[in-house]
Design a protein around this motif. Structure first.
Motif, PDB file in Angstrom:
ATOM      1  N   ASP A   1      33.817  44.866  42.925  1.00  0.00           N
ATOM      2  CA  ASP A   1      33.457  43.711  43.765  1.00  0.00           C
ATOM      3  C   ASP A   1      32.541  42.755  43.005  1.00  0.00           C
ATOM      4  O   ASP A   1      32.741  41.528  43.035  1.00  0.00           O
ATOM      5  CB  ASP A   1      32.753  44.183  45.036  1.00  0.00           C
ATOM      6  N   THR A   2      31.539  43.314  42.341  1.00  0.00           N
ATOM      7  CA  THR A   2      30.594  42.483  41.584  1.00  0.00           C
ATOM      8  C   THR A   2      31.305  41.742  40.463  1.00  0.00           C
ATOM      9  O   THR A   2      31.072  40.547  40.231  1.00  0.00           O
ATOM     10  CB  THR A   2      29.472  43.363  41.002  1.00  0.00           C
ATOM     11  N   PHE A   3      32.180  42.442  39.770  1.00  0.00           N
ATOM     12  CA  PHE A   3      32.918  41.834  38.667  1.00  0.00           C
ATOM     13  C   PHE A   3      33.841  40.723  39.147  1.00  0.00           C
ATOM     14  O   PHE A   3      33.859  39.620  38.581  1.00  0.00           O
ATOM     15  CB  PHE A   3      33.724  42.899  37.932  1.00  0.00           C
ATOM     16  N   LEU A   4      34.608  40.975  40.193  1.00  0.00           N
ATOM     17  CA  LEU A   4      35.565  39.976  40.669  1.00  0.00           C
ATOM     18  C   LEU A   4      34.859  38.740  41.226  1.00  0.00           C
ATOM     19  O   LEU A   4      35.392  37.632  41.139  1.00  0.00           O
ATOM     20  CB  LEU A   4      36.481  40.580  41.730  1.00  0.00           C
ATOM     21  N   ALA A   5      33.658  38.936  41.758  1.00  0.00           N
ATOM     22  CA  ALA A   5      32.887  37.790  42.267  1.00  0.00           C
ATOM     23  C   ALA A   5      32.352  36.933  41.137  1.00  0.00           C
ATOM     24  O   ALA A   5      32.186  35.713  41.293  1.00  0.00           O
ATOM     25  CB  ALA A   5      31.738  38.293  43.136  1.00  0.00           C
ATOM     26  N   ASN A   6      32.108  37.556  39.976  1.00  0.00           N
ATOM     27  CA  ASN A   6      31.541  36.827  38.841  1.00  0.00           C
ATOM     28  C   ASN A   6      32.023  37.453  37.538  1.00  0.00           C
ATOM     29  O   ASN A   6      31.290  38.190  36.870  1.00  0.00           O
ATOM     30  CB  ASN A   6      30.011  36.851  38.912  1.00  0.00           C
ATOM     31  N   PRO A   7      33.263  37.167  37.143  1.00  0.00           N
ATOM     32  CA  PRO A   7      33.801  37.780  35.920  1.00  0.00           C
ATOM     33  C   PRO A   7      33.088  37.272  34.665  1.00  0.00           C
ATOM     34  O   PRO A   7      33.065  36.066  34.406  1.00  0.00           O
ATOM     35  CB  PRO A   7      35.280  37.344  35.922  1.00  0.00           C
ATOM     36  N   ASN A   8      32.489  38.195  33.922  1.00  0.00           N
ATOM     37  CA  ASN A   8      31.873  37.850  32.638  1.00  0.00           C
ATOM     38  C   ASN A   8      31.805  39.116  31.805  1.00  0.00           C
ATOM     39  O   ASN A   8      32.169  40.207  32.262  1.00  0.00           O
ATOM     40  CB  ASN A   8      30.489  37.204  32.831  1.00  0.00           C
TER      41      ASN A   8
ATOM     42  N   ALA B   1      39.442  35.668  35.406  1.00  0.00           N
ATOM     43  CA  ALA B   1      38.645  34.450  35.576  1.00  0.00           C
ATOM     44  C   ALA B   1      39.273  33.514  36.609  1.00  0.00           C
ATOM     45  O   ALA B   1      40.429  33.654  37.001  1.00  0.00           O
ATOM     46  CB  ALA B   1      38.493  33.739  34.235  1.00  0.00           C
ATOM     47  N   LYS B   2      38.505  32.550  37.017  1.00  0.00           N
ATOM     48  CA  LYS B   2      38.940  31.630  38.052  1.00  0.00           C
ATOM     49  C   LYS B   2      39.394  30.307  37.430  1.00  0.00           C
ATOM     50  O   LYS B   2      38.888  29.883  36.401  1.00  0.00           O
ATOM     51  CB  LYS B   2      37.804  31.383  39.048  1.00  0.00           C
ATOM     52  N   GLY B   3      40.377  29.685  38.058  1.00  0.00           N
ATOM     53  CA  GLY B   3      40.822  28.359  37.641  1.00  0.00           C
ATOM     54  C   GLY B   3      41.385  28.313  36.237  1.00  0.00           C
ATOM     55  O   GLY B   3      42.108  29.214  35.794  1.00  0.00           O
ATOM     56  N   ASP B   4      41.021  27.268  35.512  1.00  0.00           N
ATOM     57  CA  ASP B   4      41.556  27.044  34.168  1.00  0.00           C
ATOM     58  C   ASP B   4      41.088  28.089  33.152  1.00  0.00           C
ATOM     59  O   ASP B   4      41.678  28.213  32.070  1.00  0.00           O
ATOM     60  CB  ASP B   4      41.153  25.644  33.672  1.00  0.00           C
TER      61      ASP B   4
ATOM     62  N   ASN C   1      46.429  34.660  30.646  1.00  0.00           N
ATOM     63  CA  ASN C   1      47.619  35.478  30.942  1.00  0.00           C
ATOM     64  C   ASN C   1      48.116  35.362  32.381  1.00  0.00           C
ATOM     65  O   ASN C   1      48.945  36.161  32.812  1.00  0.00           O
ATOM     66  CB  ASN C   1      47.363  36.955  30.587  1.00  0.00           C
ATOM     67  N   GLY C   2      47.627  34.363  33.097  1.00  0.00           N
ATOM     68  CA  GLY C   2      48.162  34.040  34.409  1.00  0.00           C
ATOM     69  C   GLY C   2      47.866  35.058  35.501  1.00  0.00           C
ATOM     70  O   GLY C   2      47.477  36.181  35.232  1.00  0.00           O
ATOM     71  N   TYR C   3      48.011  34.608  36.741  1.00  0.00           N
ATOM     72  CA  TYR C   3      47.964  35.483  37.927  1.00  0.00           C
ATOM     73  C   TYR C   3      46.642  36.232  38.068  1.00  0.00           C
ATOM     74  O   TYR C   3      46.607  37.379  38.538  1.00  0.00           O
ATOM     75  CB  TYR C   3      49.115  36.489  37.889  1.00  0.00           C
ATOM     76  N   CYS C   4      45.538  35.589  37.711  1.00  0.00           N
ATOM     77  CA  CYS C   4      44.243  36.279  37.745  1.00  0.00           C
ATOM     78  C   CYS C   4      43.869  36.726  39.155  1.00  0.00           C
ATOM     79  O   CYS C   4      43.315  37.813  39.336  1.00  0.00           O
ATOM     80  CB  CYS C   4      43.155  35.379  37.172  1.00  0.00           C
TER      81      CYS C   4
END
Length: 420
Positions: A59-66, A202-205, A209-212
């Motif tokens: 959950d933490t990762f998907l909210a802020n992927p880094n 990641a989000k947006g641009d 590899n698509g379909y994030c």
């Protein structure tokens, strides 16, 4: 909890064993089977606890992927493997566990079912789902059947296991999550694990590899299914449960319970760990046949399988929080019948655990992971794996010896059709 301090944990278990074998009061078979159920509940509960920690990290990762949150979630996966691998000793001999296990730990898998793979990906011939790429497709055509995969839910993932009749189609469980975190390990028997970038979520641009979004939804659904499955199994071993597996086990003859214990230990030691998980990979020199192949965590998975066998024999288990579970054990029963034999059998268990532990030392101290040890051009590595196999075979002989001492004959541990 980190995986690294393995030797600290084993020292605790060894100390506990000394106390266990020195019980002033004799133990009986029923007490041993009851404590076996206690051990099972504790280790499945720890698997559930660490799976929930993994889920929170997702959950933490998907909210802020880094890079940091990605590293954290991968460590949480590695930590979750520690208790789970110690549950596998309960699989053999207990059909309720064996029938359930595939949804959580099936391997090897055709990862092309789940997500993108390299162009030279070697998949199982004839498997119609091997290149399905669920992440990239909202519907799948498997044979004459069209499947709606638009909504990635735990129920959907469970239904896609062995889709098209192929055991290589694994859509859920630890290894599906592992692949979603690490990606393919394209290093073969050379150094290195999978190198999936965090930007695959990641989000947006910034998405690679698509379909994030769908990849993230898949990861979350797989995690939720893991928790559902572990919750159910933990309840099956709970003392307060009604009409659960624990109640049926303890209502049965104690000799039948002991047989399940000893058969489980012997079958994991021989056919599964020595055979399927080591011998197959070594003879084929194939990293595709190693257990945690995407993360290069195989050495730890093998070690904690062996630790699980040790736990059941000694009646001890070091929980994820560091606390100790101990009680009446098979080792106590053996010692009550034949002190000299008990010491000899214990020595073989200690030798086997130490030998499998050498695979951990090779990875952590020498940067020689299991996929490198099994390489055709690594005779020393091959020798190390083969010595672990030999130690596991000898341990199985000791398990059969212990069985005879406590009155369980014709044990016949599962060899998985391997010759040793």
């Amino acid at each position: 909890m980190n995986v690294t301090p393995i030797l600290k944990g084993t020292a605790i278990v060894g100390a506990a064993l000394g106390a266990s074998m020195a019980y002033a009061e004799p133990v009986n078979k029923q007490q041993v089977v009851e404590h076996y159920a206690d051990l099972a509940h504790a280790v499945f509960e720890d698997a559930l606890i660490t799976a929930k920690t993994l889920d929170a990290s997702i959950d933490t990762f998907l909210a802020n992927p880094n890079e940091k949150t990605f590293s954290d979630v991968k460590q949480a996966w590695i930590d979750s493997r520690v208790p789970y691998q110690q549950t596998e000793v309960f699989r053999f001999g207990n059909e309720i566990v064996d029938d359930w296990e595939g949804q959580l730990n099936a391997w090897p898998l055709d990862e092309g079912l789940i997500d993108y793979v390299a162009s030279d990906y070697q998949y199982e011939l004839g498997n119609e789902g091997a290149q399905a790429n669920i992440v990239a497709n909202t519907s799948l055509q498997i044979g004459a059947t069209t499947l709606d995969t638009s909504s990635l839910t735990p129920t959907l993932l469970a239904s896609l296991n062995e889709v098209g009749g192929s055991e290589a189609n694994v859509a859920s469980g630890y290894h599906a999550i592992e692949f979603l975190l690490w990606g393919q390990d394209l290093n073969g028997t050379n150094s290195g694990a999978g190198e999936r970038p965090y930007t695959d979520y990641a989000k947006g641009d910034a998405c690679t590899n698509g379909y994030c979004d769908r990849r993230g939804a898949y990861l979350k659904a797989a995690s939720e299914l893991l928790i559902e499955d572990l919750t159910w199994m933990t309840e099956q071993w709970a003392e307060e449960g009604k009409d659960n597996y624990r109640q049926a086990l303890l209502a049965d003859n104690a000799d039948n319970g002991l047989r399940k214990m000893l058969f489980g230990m012997g079958s994991l030691s021989l056919g599964e760990l020595a055979g399927e998980r080591m011998k197959v990979a070594l003879e084929a020199n194939s990293s595709e046949d190693e257990h945690d192949c995407f993360s290069d965590n195989t050495h730890n998975s093998h070690y904690y399988n062996e630790q699980g066998i040790y736990n059941v024999y000694t009646g001890t288990y070091v929980r994820a929080d560091g606390s100790l579970v101990e009680g009446a054990s098979i080792s106590d029963l053996v010692a009550q019948q034949d002190t000299a034999a008990a010491k000899e059998i214990q020595k073989q268990f200690d030798l086997a655990r130490a030998q499998v532990g050498q695979l951990v030392s090779a990875a952590e101290k020498d940067d020689q992971h299991f996929d490198q040890l099994i390489a055709a051009n690594n005779p020393q590595g091959n020798k190390l794996v083969n010595e672990a196999i030999i130690a596991l075979v000898a341990q199985t002989d000791s398990i059969e010896r212990a069985a005879k001492i406590v009155g369980i004959t014709s044990l016949n541990p599962d060899t998985a059709d391997h010759e040793f």
